[in-house]
Design a protein around this motif. Structure first.
Motif, PDB file in Angstrom:
ATOM      1  N   ARG A  98      16.284   9.959 -15.377  1.00  0.00           N
ATOM      2  CA  ARG A  98      15.671  10.627 -14.214  1.00  0.00           C
ATOM      3  C   ARG A  98      14.256  11.097 -14.533  1.00  0.00           C
ATOM      4  N   LYS A  99      14.060  11.642 -15.737  1.00  0.00           N
ATOM      5  CA  LYS A  99      12.731  12.115 -16.132  1.00  0.00           C
ATOM      6  C   LYS A  99      11.747  10.950 -16.195  1.00  0.00           C
ATOM      7  N   LEU A 100      12.161   9.824 -16.768  1.00  0.00           N
ATOM      8  CA  LEU A 100      11.274   8.659 -16.873  1.00  0.00           C
ATOM      9  C   LEU A 100      10.970   8.077 -15.497  1.00  0.00           C
ATOM     10  N   GLN A 101      11.938   8.103 -14.584  1.00  0.00           N
ATOM     11  CA  GLN A 101      11.692   7.623 -13.227  1.00  0.00           C
ATOM     12  C   GLN A 101      10.666   8.500 -12.519  1.00  0.00           C
ATOM     13  N   ARG A 102      10.759   9.839 -12.706  1.00  0.00           N
ATOM     14  CA  ARG A 102       9.760  10.736 -12.110  1.00  0.00           C
ATOM     15  C   ARG A 102       8.371  10.457 -12.679  1.00  0.00           C
ATOM     16  N   GLU A 103       8.303  10.272 -14.000  1.00  0.00           N
ATOM     17  CA  GLU A 103       7.011   9.992 -14.635  1.00  0.00           C
ATOM     18  C   GLU A 103       6.432   8.679 -14.137  1.00  0.00           C
ATOM     19  N   LYS A 104       7.277   7.674 -13.954  1.00  0.00           N
ATOM     20  CA  LYS A 104       6.824   6.375 -13.445  1.00  0.00           C
ATOM     21  C   LYS A 104       6.273   6.517 -12.029  1.00  0.00           C
ATOM     22  N   THR A 105       7.018   7.238 -11.172  1.00  0.00           N
ATOM     23  CA  THR A 105       6.562   7.458  -9.794  1.00  0.00           C
ATOM     24  C   THR A 105       5.219   8.194  -9.766  1.00  0.00           C
ATOM     25  N   ASN A 106       5.092   9.233 -10.585  1.00  0.00           N
ATOM     26  CA  ASN A 106       3.834   9.981 -10.648  1.00  0.00           C
ATOM     27  C   ASN A 106       2.690   9.110 -11.140  1.00  0.00           C
ATOM     28  N   ALA A 107       2.946   8.236 -12.103  1.00  0.00           N
ATOM     29  CA  ALA A 107       1.902   7.352 -12.620  1.00  0.00           C
ATOM     30  C   ALA A 107       1.448   6.380 -11.535  1.00  0.00           C
ATOM     31  N   PHE A 108       2.387   5.811 -10.749  1.00  0.00           N
ATOM     32  CA  PHE A 108       2.013   4.922  -9.647  1.00  0.00           C
ATOM     33  C   PHE A 108       1.170   5.658  -8.611  1.00  0.00           C
ATOM     34  N   ARG A 109       1.546   6.902  -8.316  1.00  0.00           N
ATOM     35  CA  ARG A 109       0.771   7.678  -7.337  1.00  0.00           C
ATOM     36  C   ARG A 109      -0.640   7.949  -7.840  1.00  0.00           C
ATOM     37  N   ARG A 110      -0.768   8.300  -9.129  1.00  0.00           N
ATOM     38  CA  ARG A 110      -2.109   8.517  -9.700  1.00  0.00           C
ATOM     39  C   ARG A 110      -2.949   7.233  -9.643  1.00  0.00           C
ATOM     40  N   GLU A 111      -2.317   6.104  -9.948  1.00  0.00           N
ATOM     41  CA  GLU A 111      -3.024   4.826  -9.918  1.00  0.00           C
ATOM     42  C   GLU A 111      -3.502   4.500  -8.504  1.00  0.00           C
ATOM     43  N   ASN A 112      -2.638   4.722  -7.511  1.00  0.00           N
ATOM     44  CA  ASN A 112      -3.028   4.459  -6.115  1.00  0.00           C
ATOM     45  C   ASN A 112      -4.155   5.378  -5.671  1.00  0.00           C
ATOM     46  N   ARG A 113      -4.110   6.650  -6.075  1.00  0.00           N
ATOM     47  CA  ARG A 113      -5.208   7.562  -5.723  1.00  0.00           C
ATOM     48  C   ARG A 113      -6.516   7.101  -6.348  1.00  0.00           C
ATOM     49  N   ALA A 114      -6.468   6.671  -7.583  1.00  0.00           N
ATOM     50  CA  ALA A 114      -7.683   6.189  -8.257  1.00  0.00           C
ATOM     51  C   ALA A 114      -8.229   4.949  -7.561  1.00  0.00           C
ATOM     52  N   LYS A 115      -7.353   4.013  -7.168  1.00  0.00           N
ATOM     53  CA  LYS A 115      -7.786   2.806  -6.453  1.00  0.00           C
ATOM     54  C   LYS A 115      -8.430   3.173  -5.118  1.00  0.00           C
ATOM     55  N   ASN A 116      -7.791   4.086  -4.391  1.00  0.00           N
ATOM     56  CA  ASN A 116      -8.339   4.499  -3.089  1.00  0.00           C
ATOM     57  C   ASN A 116      -9.699   5.179  -3.256  1.00  0.00           C
ATOM     58  N   ASN A 117      -9.830   6.035  -4.273  1.00  0.00           N
ATOM     59  CA  ASN A 117     -11.129   6.689  -4.517  1.00  0.00           C
ATOM     60  C   ASN A 117     -12.197   5.662  -4.867  1.00  0.00           C
ATOM     61  N   MET A 118     -11.865   4.685  -5.679  1.00  0.00           N
ATOM     62  CA  MET A 118     -12.829   3.649  -6.052  1.00  0.00           C
ATOM     63  C   MET A 118     -13.220   2.826  -4.838  1.00  0.00           C
ATOM     64  N   GLN A 119     -12.246   2.484  -4.004  1.00  0.00           N
ATOM     65  CA  GLN A 119     -12.528   1.714  -2.786  1.00  0.00           C
ATOM     66  C   GLN A 119     -13.452   2.497  -1.859  1.00  0.00           C
ATOM     67  N   ALA A 120     -13.207   3.806  -1.720  1.00  0.00           N
ATOM     68  CA  ALA A 120     -14.051   4.632  -0.863  1.00  0.00           C
ATOM     69  C   ALA A 120     -15.467   4.711  -1.418  1.00  0.00           C
ATOM     70  N   LEU A 121     -15.633   4.812  -2.715  1.00  0.00           N
ATOM     71  CA  LEU A 121     -16.977   4.837  -3.322  1.00  0.00           C
ATOM     72  C   LEU A 121     -17.703   3.516  -3.110  1.00  0.00           C
ATOM     73  N   LEU A 122     -16.998   2.413  -3.247  1.00  0.00           N
ATOM     74  CA  LEU A 122     -17.623   1.108  -3.021  1.00  0.00           C
ATOM     75  C   LEU A 122     -18.063   0.956  -1.564  1.00  0.00           C
ATOM     76  N   GLU A 123     -17.257   1.448  -0.633  1.00  0.00           N
ATOM     77  CA  GLU A 123     -17.611   1.398   0.796  1.00  0.00           C
ATOM     78  C   GLU A 123     -18.883   2.213   1.072  1.00  0.00           C
ATOM     79  N   LYS A 124     -18.996   3.388   0.455  1.00  0.00           N
ATOM     80  CA  LYS A 124     -20.185   4.226   0.640  1.00  0.00           C
ATOM     81  C   LYS A 124     -21.419   3.545   0.079  1.00  0.00           C
ATOM     82  N   LEU A 125     -21.257   2.892  -1.059  1.00  0.00           N
ATOM     83  CA  LEU A 125     -22.392   2.179  -1.654  1.00  0.00           C
ATOM     84  C   LEU A 125     -22.829   1.017  -0.771  1.00  0.00           C
TER      85      LEU A 125
END
Length: 190
Positions: free
Chosen positions: A156-183
């Protein structure tokens, strides 16, 4: 009003120091039978717990706690087992007397050894692990259940960590996409 641990020889009080050490205090159960079991576990002569009598978390095993919420709670039916009794309060531990039963104890791995006595102390002597029949189940169902619960909690702990890691990765991708759009909007993108 400060709370004191009712266990024999325990000097823990509810204060900032014990809180920072992670020690929690738990009131005696309200029901008669469970309350009586706690009183007997303390091994104090003529001891009767009041509604405000508490025990600190040092007298319970780590698996006795439910730490899922903000408050640390004891699981249902838990009885304190870890005490530092003087010699005259120790109970003798029944040992196995037959050759076959001693041999069976000798073949158990150290992490599957059953608890000894009411004090929750584990056997300290090293046990030789049998090299044959490692596929066989241990003699104690409690040991099997404890291993299963430990493995399930780890999953259960590893599943929570995996889910949190995917969420962090998606946030980073979205932030990068938004920066590229602004540029692109400012014609700064090459």
């Amino acid at each position: 009003m400060p709370s004191f641990c009712a266990a024999y020889g325990c000097s823990n009080t509810r204060c900032l120091e014990t809180r920072t050490r992670g020690i929690t205090f738990h009131q005696f159960p309200k029901t008669g039978e469970r309350r009586r079991m706690w009183e007997v576990a303390l091994r104090r002569d003529r001891f009767a717990a009041s509604d405000r009598t508490t025990l600190c978390s040092e007298h319970f095993r780590s698996e006795d706690f439910d730490r899922t919420g903000q408050t640390v709670r004891l699981k249902d039916g838990v009885v304190p087992t870890i005490f530092n009794f003087p010699a005259h309060l120790h109970r003798s531990v029944a040992t196995r007397t037959t050759t076959t039963s001693r041999r069976a104890d000798d073949n158990l791995p150290m992490d599957l050894m059953p608890d000894v006595g009411a004090t929750g102390e584990r056997r300290l002597e090293c046990k030789r692990q049998a090299t044959d029949h490692l596929y066989a189940l241990p003699a104690s169902p409690k040991a099997i259940k404890a291993k299963l619960e430990e493995a399930s909690a780890r999953v259960r702990k590893l599943q929570r960590e995996k889910t949190n890691a995917f969420r962090r990765e998606n946030r980073a991708k979205n932030n990068m996409q938004a920066l590229l759009e602004k540029l692109k909007e400012k014609n700064l993108y090459i």
